[in-house]
Design a protein around this motif. Structure first.
Motif, PDB file in Angstrom:
ATOM      1  N   ALA A 161       2.529  20.882   5.486  1.00 28.22           N
ATOM      2  CA  ALA A 161       3.030  19.587   5.941  1.00 28.22           C
ATOM      3  C   ALA A 161       2.206  19.013   7.088  1.00 28.22           C
ATOM      4  O   ALA A 161       1.974  17.806   7.151  1.00 28.22           O
ATOM      5  N   VAL A 162       1.749  19.862   7.976  1.00 32.04           N
ATOM      6  CA  VAL A 162       0.950  19.395   9.112  1.00 32.04           C
ATOM      7  C   VAL A 162      -0.352  18.765   8.626  1.00 32.04           C
ATOM      8  O   VAL A 162      -0.738  17.677   9.054  1.00 32.04           O
ATOM      9  N   VAL A 163      -1.024  19.425   7.707  1.00 35.62           N
ATOM     10  CA  VAL A 163      -2.289  18.932   7.170  1.00 35.62           C
ATOM     11  C   VAL A 163      -2.067  17.639   6.387  1.00 35.62           C
ATOM     12  O   VAL A 163      -2.801  16.658   6.561  1.00 35.62           O
ATOM     13  N   ARG A 164      -1.044  17.612   5.537  1.00 32.31           N
ATOM     14  CA  ARG A 164      -0.767  16.421   4.736  1.00 32.31           C
ATOM     15  C   ARG A 164      -0.441  15.221   5.615  1.00 32.31           C
ATOM     16  O   ARG A 164      -0.936  14.115   5.380  1.00 32.31           O
ATOM     17  N   ASN A 165       0.364  15.418   6.645  1.00 30.72           N
ATOM     18  CA  ASN A 165       0.717  14.308   7.525  1.00 30.72           C
ATOM     19  C   ASN A 165      -0.479  13.828   8.333  1.00 30.72           C
ATOM     20  O   ASN A 165      -0.624  12.635   8.595  1.00 30.72           O
ATOM     21  N   ARG A 166      -1.364  14.735   8.737  1.00 27.17           N
ATOM     22  CA  ARG A 166      -2.569  14.334   9.462  1.00 27.17           C
ATOM     23  C   ARG A 166      -3.442  13.441   8.582  1.00 27.17           C
ATOM     24  O   ARG A 166      -3.943  12.404   9.024  1.00 27.17           O
ATOM     25  N   ILE A 167      -3.613  13.844   7.336  1.00 31.96           N
ATOM     26  CA  ILE A 167      -4.415  13.047   6.406  1.00 31.96           C
ATOM     27  C   ILE A 167      -3.776  11.678   6.204  1.00 31.96           C
ATOM     28  O   ILE A 167      -4.445  10.642   6.248  1.00 31.96           O
ATOM     29  N   ARG A 168      -2.465  11.666   5.999  1.00 27.48           N
ATOM     30  CA  ARG A 168      -1.755  10.405   5.789  1.00 27.48           C
ATOM     31  C   ARG A 168      -1.884   9.484   6.999  1.00 27.48           C
ATOM     32  O   ARG A 168      -2.115   8.280   6.855  1.00 27.48           O
ATOM     33  N   ARG A 169      -1.773  10.042   8.212  1.00 23.80           N
ATOM     34  CA  ARG A 169      -1.932   9.227   9.431  1.00 23.80           C
ATOM     35  C   ARG A 169      -3.334   8.656   9.542  1.00 23.80           C
ATOM     36  O   ARG A 169      -3.516   7.497   9.923  1.00 23.80           O
ATOM     37  N   ARG A 170      -4.336   9.467   9.217  1.00 28.67           N
ATOM     38  CA  ARG A 170      -5.719   8.985   9.276  1.00 28.67           C
ATOM     39  C   ARG A 170      -5.952   7.858   8.281  1.00 28.67           C
ATOM     40  O   ARG A 170      -6.559   6.835   8.623  1.00 28.67           O
ATOM     41  N   LEU A 171      -5.489   8.035   7.057  1.00 28.76           N
ATOM     42  CA  LEU A 171      -5.673   7.000   6.049  1.00 28.76           C
ATOM     43  C   LEU A 171      -4.954   5.708   6.427  1.00 28.76           C
ATOM     44  O   LEU A 171      -5.495   4.611   6.253  1.00 28.76           O
ATOM     45  N   ARG A 172      -3.756   5.835   6.959  1.00 21.21           N
ATOM     46  CA  ARG A 172      -2.998   4.664   7.391  1.00 21.21           C
ATOM     47  C   ARG A 172      -3.721   3.917   8.513  1.00 21.21           C
ATOM     48  O   ARG A 172      -3.789   2.693   8.524  1.00 21.21           O
ATOM     49  N   GLU A 173      -4.292   4.666   9.450  1.00 21.65           N
ATOM     50  CA  GLU A 173      -5.009   4.059  10.565  1.00 21.65           C
ATOM     51  C   GLU A 173      -6.296   3.387  10.092  1.00 21.65           C
ATOM     52  O   GLU A 173      -6.641   2.297  10.559  1.00 21.65           O
ATOM     53  N   ILE A 174      -7.004   4.007   9.177  1.00 21.79           N
ATOM     54  CA  ILE A 174      -8.213   3.398   8.628  1.00 21.79           C
ATOM     55  C   ILE A 174      -7.860   2.064   7.981  1.00 21.79           C
ATOM     56  O   ILE A 174      -8.532   1.056   8.203  1.00 21.79           O
ATOM     57  N   TYR A 175      -6.807   2.047   7.188  1.00 18.99           N
ATOM     58  CA  TYR A 175      -6.400   0.799   6.546  1.00 18.99           C
ATOM     59  C   TYR A 175      -5.982  -0.235   7.586  1.00 18.99           C
ATOM     60  O   TYR A 175      -6.354  -1.400   7.498  1.00 18.99           O
ATOM     61  N   ARG A 176      -5.238   0.179   8.595  1.00 20.34           N
ATOM     62  CA  ARG A 176      -4.760  -0.757   9.620  1.00 20.34           C
ATOM     63  C   ARG A 176      -5.934  -1.417  10.347  1.00 20.34           C
ATOM     64  O   ARG A 176      -5.928  -2.627  10.585  1.00 20.34           O
TER      65      ARG A 176
ATOM     66  N   ILE B 244       0.827  -1.197   0.000  1.00 23.74           N
ATOM     67  CA  ILE B 244       0.000   0.000   0.000  1.00 23.74           C
ATOM     68  C   ILE B 244       0.863   1.248   0.000  1.00 23.74           C
ATOM     69  O   ILE B 244       1.948   1.258   0.582  1.00 23.74           O
ATOM     70  N   GLY B 245       0.378   2.277  -0.689  1.00 24.39           N
ATOM     71  CA  GLY B 245       1.054   3.564  -0.715  1.00 24.39           C
ATOM     72  C   GLY B 245       0.035   4.672  -0.554  1.00 24.39           C
ATOM     73  O   GLY B 245      -1.123   4.530  -0.947  1.00 24.39           O
ATOM     74  N   PHE B 246       0.470   5.758   0.045  1.00 27.42           N
ATOM     75  CA  PHE B 246      -0.394   6.911   0.279  1.00 27.42           C
ATOM     76  C   PHE B 246       0.216   8.131  -0.386  1.00 27.42           C
ATOM     77  O   PHE B 246       1.418   8.363  -0.266  1.00 27.42           O
ATOM     78  N   THR B 247      -0.609   8.912  -1.078  1.00 26.00           N
ATOM     79  CA  THR B 247      -0.143  10.118  -1.743  1.00 26.00           C
ATOM     80  C   THR B 247      -1.006  11.295  -1.317  1.00 26.00           C
ATOM     81  O   THR B 247      -2.233  11.222  -1.408  1.00 26.00           O
ATOM     82  N   VAL B 248      -0.350  12.359  -0.838  1.00 25.73           N
ATOM     83  CA  VAL B 248      -1.053  13.588  -0.494  1.00 25.73           C
ATOM     84  C   VAL B 248      -0.249  14.727  -1.115  1.00 25.73           C
ATOM     85  O   VAL B 248       0.896  14.961  -0.744  1.00 25.73           O
ATOM     86  N   SER B 249      -0.847  15.426  -2.051  1.00 28.17           N
ATOM     87  CA  SER B 249      -0.177  16.466  -2.807  1.00 28.17           C
ATOM     88  C   SER B 249       0.057  17.728  -1.972  1.00 28.17           C
ATOM     89  O   SER B 249      -0.636  17.982  -0.987  1.00 28.17           O
TER      90      SER B 249
END
Length: 117
Positions: free
Chosen positions: A53-68, A42-47
Motif C-alpha cells: 500500500a505504501v508503494v502504490r500510494n506513493r506512485i499514485r501521489r506522484r502521478l497525480r502531482e505530475i498531472y496537476r 482522470i483516474g489512476f490505477t495501481v495494481s
C-alpha cells in the motif's frame, strides 16, 4: 486540479479500457477517450502486483502531482486513465513525468514539448 474531476466508477474505467485509445511506456499506460464535457476526468490505477500500500500510494501521489502541474497543457474534454506498471515502483519522479507527457503527446492530449537532454 482546477479543470479536472476524478473517475471513480468501475464502469467508467471499463468503458475507457474497451473503447478508448491507448499508448504505453515501460512504467505506465495511458488510456483516453474524447467526451463532450467541458473538463477532463482522470483516474489512476495501481495494481496490487506493483507493491504494498505504501508503494502504490506513493506512485499514485506522484502521478497525480505530475498531472496537476501540467494540467494547463492538456486539452479539455477527455476521460483519461493512467495505469502504473511494475517498473513504476522503482522509477523516480522525473522518469514518470517524462513518460506520462510522452504518452499524452502520442495520444494528442497535449501539445508537443521540447525535451532538453
Amino acid at each position: 486540479m482546477r479543470f479536472t474531476v476524478t473517475l471513480k466508477k468501475n464502469h467508467e474505467f471499463r468503458r475507457l479500457y474497451s473503447k478508448g485509445n491507448s499508448t504505453a511506456a515501460p512504467c505506465l499506460a495511458v488510456y483516453c477517450r474524447k467526451t463532450k464535457r467541458q473538463s477532463n476526468r482522470i483516474g489512476f490505477t495501481v495494481s496490487n502486483k506493483v507493491g504494498n500500500a505504501v508503494v502504490r500510494n506513493r506512485i499514485r501521489r506522484r502521478l497525480r502531482e505530475i498531472y496537476r502541474l501540467h494540467e494547463a497543457e492538456f486539452q479539455t474534454g477527455y476521460d483519461i486513465v493512467i495505469v502504473a506498471r511494475m517498473r513504476a515502483a522503482s522509477a523516480d519522479y522525473h522518469r514518470l513525468e517524462r513518460e506520462m507527457l510522452r504518452c499524452a503527446q502520442r495520444l494528442g492530449l497535449c501539445a508537443a514539448r521540447e525535451e532538453a537532454e
